[in-house]
Design a protein around this motif. Structure first.
Motif, PDB file in Angstrom:
ATOM      1  N   UNK A 152     -33.931 -54.023  -0.315  1.00 37.08           N
ATOM      2  CA  UNK A 152     -33.116 -55.086   0.286  1.00 37.08           C
ATOM      3  C   UNK A 152     -31.706 -54.570   0.564  1.00 37.08           C
ATOM      4  N   UNK A 153     -31.138 -55.053   1.660  1.00 35.17           N
ATOM      5  CA  UNK A 153     -29.837 -54.543   2.108  1.00 35.17           C
ATOM      6  C   UNK A 153     -28.716 -55.542   1.837  1.00 35.17           C
ATOM      7  N   UNK A 154     -27.591 -55.025   1.376  1.00 35.86           N
ATOM      8  CA  UNK A 154     -26.408 -55.873   1.232  1.00 35.86           C
ATOM      9  C   UNK A 154     -25.871 -56.134   2.642  1.00 35.86           C
ATOM     10  N   UNK A 155     -25.692 -57.393   2.986  1.00 36.17           N
ATOM     11  CA  UNK A 155     -25.142 -57.734   4.306  1.00 36.17           C
ATOM     12  C   UNK A 155     -23.620 -57.606   4.269  1.00 36.17           C
ATOM     13  N   UNK A 156     -23.016 -58.403   3.396  1.00 34.39           N
ATOM     14  CA  UNK A 156     -21.569 -58.332   3.154  1.00 34.39           C
ATOM     15  C   UNK A 156     -21.339 -58.848   1.741  1.00 34.39           C
ATOM     16  N   UNK A 157     -20.659 -58.046   0.935  1.00 34.30           N
ATOM     17  CA  UNK A 157     -20.451 -58.423  -0.468  1.00 34.30           C
ATOM     18  C   UNK A 157     -19.877 -59.837  -0.582  1.00 34.30           C
ATOM     19  N   UNK A 158     -20.360 -60.557  -1.566  1.00 32.86           N
ATOM     20  CA  UNK A 158     -19.935 -61.964  -1.733  1.00 32.86           C
ATOM     21  C   UNK A 158     -18.497 -62.083  -2.239  1.00 32.86           C
ATOM     22  N   UNK A 159     -17.897 -60.946  -2.554  1.00 36.52           N
ATOM     23  CA  UNK A 159     -16.489 -60.955  -2.988  1.00 36.52           C
ATOM     24  C   UNK A 159     -15.529 -60.821  -1.804  1.00 36.52           C
ATOM     25  N   UNK A 196     -22.891 -61.084   9.208  1.00 34.01           N
ATOM     26  CA  UNK A 196     -23.976 -61.035   8.213  1.00 34.01           C
ATOM     27  C   UNK A 196     -25.340 -61.159   8.903  1.00 34.01           C
ATOM     28  N   UNK A 197     -25.399 -61.960   9.965  1.00 30.73           N
ATOM     29  CA  UNK A 197     -26.660 -62.073  10.705  1.00 30.73           C
ATOM     30  C   UNK A 197     -27.019 -60.736  11.345  1.00 30.73           C
ATOM     31  N   UNK A 198     -26.031 -60.073  11.953  1.00 31.35           N
ATOM     32  CA  UNK A 198     -26.293 -58.765  12.576  1.00 31.35           C
ATOM     33  C   UNK A 198     -26.797 -57.765  11.534  1.00 31.35           C
ATOM     34  N   UNK A 239     -39.527 -44.217  -8.012  1.00 31.87           N
ATOM     35  CA  UNK A 239     -40.379 -43.675  -9.072  1.00 31.87           C
ATOM     36  C   UNK A 239     -40.261 -44.447 -10.377  1.00 31.87           C
ATOM     37  N   UNK A 240     -39.217 -45.244 -10.533  1.00 28.44           N
ATOM     38  CA  UNK A 240     -39.047 -46.024 -11.768  1.00 28.44           C
ATOM     39  C   UNK A 240     -39.944 -47.264 -11.818  1.00 28.44           C
ATOM     40  N   UNK A 241     -40.566 -47.578 -10.695  1.00 27.38           N
ATOM     41  CA  UNK A 241     -41.453 -48.746 -10.695  1.00 27.38           C
ATOM     42  C   UNK A 241     -40.719 -50.066 -10.844  1.00 27.38           C
ATOM     43  N   UNK A 242     -39.555 -50.164 -10.200  1.00 24.27           N
ATOM     44  CA  UNK A 242     -38.791 -51.421 -10.267  1.00 24.27           C
ATOM     45  C   UNK A 242     -39.242 -52.359  -9.141  1.00 24.27           C
ATOM     46  N   UNK A 243     -38.803 -53.603  -9.208  1.00 26.82           N
ATOM     47  CA  UNK A 243     -39.269 -54.601  -8.243  1.00 26.82           C
ATOM     48  C   UNK A 243     -38.378 -54.721  -7.012  1.00 26.82           C
ATOM     49  N   UNK A 244     -37.069 -54.598  -7.215  1.00 24.37           N
ATOM     50  CA  UNK A 244     -36.119 -54.692  -6.098  1.00 24.37           C
ATOM     51  C   UNK A 244     -35.139 -53.540  -6.184  1.00 24.37           C
ATOM     52  N   UNK A 245     -34.684 -53.062  -5.021  1.00 23.36           N
ATOM     53  CA  UNK A 245     -33.722 -51.962  -4.962  1.00 23.36           C
ATOM     54  C   UNK A 245     -32.753 -52.252  -3.812  1.00 23.36           C
ATOM     55  N   UNK A 246     -31.465 -51.940  -4.015  1.00 20.97           N
ATOM     56  CA  UNK A 246     -30.469 -52.258  -2.967  1.00 20.97           C
ATOM     57  C   UNK A 246     -29.850 -51.039  -2.287  1.00 20.97           C
ATOM     58  N   UNK A 247     -29.483 -51.280  -1.033  1.00 19.86           N
ATOM     59  CA  UNK A 247     -28.786 -50.300  -0.197  1.00 19.86           C
ATOM     60  C   UNK A 247     -27.831 -51.123   0.681  1.00 19.86           C
ATOM     61  N   UNK A 248     -26.711 -50.556   1.096  1.00 22.62           N
ATOM     62  CA  UNK A 248     -25.814 -51.296   1.994  1.00 22.62           C
ATOM     63  C   UNK A 248     -26.320 -51.214   3.437  1.00 22.62           C
ATOM     64  N   UNK A 249     -26.388 -52.341   4.112  1.00 27.06           N
ATOM     65  CA  UNK A 249     -26.820 -52.354   5.522  1.00 27.06           C
ATOM     66  C   UNK A 249     -25.893 -51.490   6.372  1.00 27.06           C
ATOM     67  N   UNK A 296     -32.662 -59.067   2.376  1.00 28.39           N
ATOM     68  CA  UNK A 296     -31.228 -58.795   2.235  1.00 28.39           C
ATOM     69  C   UNK A 296     -30.651 -59.527   1.031  1.00 28.39           C
ATOM     70  N   UNK A 297     -29.485 -59.028   0.625  1.00 27.48           N
ATOM     71  CA  UNK A 297     -28.644 -59.748  -0.323  1.00 27.48           C
ATOM     72  C   UNK A 297     -27.582 -60.430   0.538  1.00 27.48           C
ATOM     73  N   UNK A 298     -27.436 -61.732   0.362  1.00 26.35           N
ATOM     74  CA  UNK A 298     -26.445 -62.459   1.166  1.00 26.35           C
ATOM     75  C   UNK A 298     -25.831 -63.550   0.311  1.00 26.35           C
ATOM     76  N   UNK A 299     -24.714 -64.078   0.765  1.00 25.66           N
ATOM     77  CA  UNK A 299     -24.107 -65.176   0.013  1.00 25.66           C
ATOM     78  C   UNK A 299     -24.908 -66.445   0.293  1.00 25.66           C
ATOM     79  N   UNK A 300     -24.912 -67.385  -0.660  1.00 23.67           N
ATOM     80  CA  UNK A 300     -25.646 -68.639  -0.417  1.00 23.67           C
ATOM     81  C   UNK A 300     -25.095 -69.392   0.784  1.00 23.67           C
ATOM     82  N   UNK A 301     -23.853 -69.106   1.148  1.00 23.39           N
ATOM     83  CA  UNK A 301     -23.271 -69.812   2.301  1.00 23.39           C
ATOM     84  C   UNK A 301     -23.908 -69.389   3.622  1.00 23.39           C
ATOM     85  N   UNK A 302     -24.540 -68.223   3.648  1.00 20.96           N
ATOM     86  CA  UNK A 302     -25.162 -67.773   4.908  1.00 20.96           C
ATOM     87  C   UNK A 302     -26.676 -67.895   4.901  1.00 20.96           C
TER      88      UNK A 302
END
Ligand SMILES: O=C(O)c1cc(=O)[nH]c(=O)n1[C@@H]1O[C@H](COP(=O)(O)O)[C@@H](O)[C@H]1O
Length: 237
Positions: A117-124, A144-146, A78-88, A159-165
């Motif tokens: 967009x879903x977090x695959x695995x936190x980059x930390x 992360x692929x799964x 309802x906020x009219x944002x462009x991207x929103x995250x949830x954990x896969x 998804x949100x992913x690390x640049x390495x993947x």
């Protein structure tokens, strides 16, 4: 233009600091509002960014049961944002409920639904931590692929992913599946708590749609100079 692919993380403790940073960096068109700032200011910061016609990544990283996820996603949409995250790792039912809920929430508010967009695995998290702390019996790239394929199959937009993947996901996921990469570090910046990072130019070359960059810009002595340096680097890609 590659500068439009940079999302700057507005990780500051209060509204005044947020406004000061946004004013200092008028060239930034896409801001990320995350847990620290949203918990502190609520939707007020979203109104301010929208009044300046900025794009917004609302990074609340929802992780809960399907019913609660659906309610939170309806409200956030309802906020009219462009991207929103949830954990896969919320799992299939919650991801499907979220994908449906953002449509319902946006429609009710008369706004465009955010890309979910879903977090695959936190980059930390390092490969070692995945195995030894989280006890996940898969190699990190496989995990992360799964997670990315799960999100895609549940109707999420990316998804949100690390640049390495990102290269692997670019070849395995649908063409229009969004790949958003935090954990981006120019060679001159400190890594801090980021474990799986690449430089901005490497991340874009590997296929990232967006780069999420916080401290290398926002904690720099002169944020505008840091921004300019990153934009210059991306011109070489
Ligand atoms: O969802 C995110 O944006 C996110 C996911 C992830 O796996 N890693 C990650 O760092 N982030 C966010 O990306 C930003 C990175 O900030 P810096 O490490 O300061 O560049 C922070 O706001 C994090 O919350």
């Amino acid at each position: 233009m590659n500068a439009d692919k940079i999302i700057v993380a507005l990780d500051v403790p209060d509204l005044e600091s947020a406004i000061a940073l946004v004013d200092k960096l008028p060239q930034v068109t896409f801001w990320k509002v995350g847990l620290e700032l949203f918990t502190s200011t609520g939707p007020k910061i979203l109104e301010i960014l929208k009044s300046q016609e900025k794009r917004i990544f609302l990074d609340l990283k929802f992780h809960d049961i399907p019913n609660t996820i659906a309610g939170a996603c309806r409200a956030a949409a309802g906020y009219g944002v462009d991207l929103l995250t949830i954990h896969a790792t919320c799992g299939k039912d919650a991801l499907k409920a979220a994908a449906e809920a953002v449509q319902i929430g946006a429609e009710k508010a008369g706004t465009k639904p955010p890309k979910l967009i879903a977090i695959t695995l936190l980059t930390s998290i390092s490969a070692r931590q995945l195995a030894f702390d989280l006890k996940i019996p898969l190699e990190l790239p496989e995990f992360t692929l799964e997670m990315a394929l799960l999100a895609q199959n549940c109707g999420l937009n990316g998804v949100v992913c690390s640049p390495q993947e990102v290269q692997q996901l670019r070849t395995s996921c649908e063409k229009d599946f969004l790949l958003v990469c935090p954990g981006v570090r120019p060679t001159w910046a400190e890594k801090g708590d980021q474990k799986r990072s690449l430089t901005p130019s490497q991340a874009i070359t590997a296929g990232a749609d967006y780069l999420v960059i916080g401290r290398p810009i926002t904690a720099a002595a002169v944020p505008e100079l840091a921004w300019n340096q990153i934009v210059e680097e991306l011109k070489t890609v």
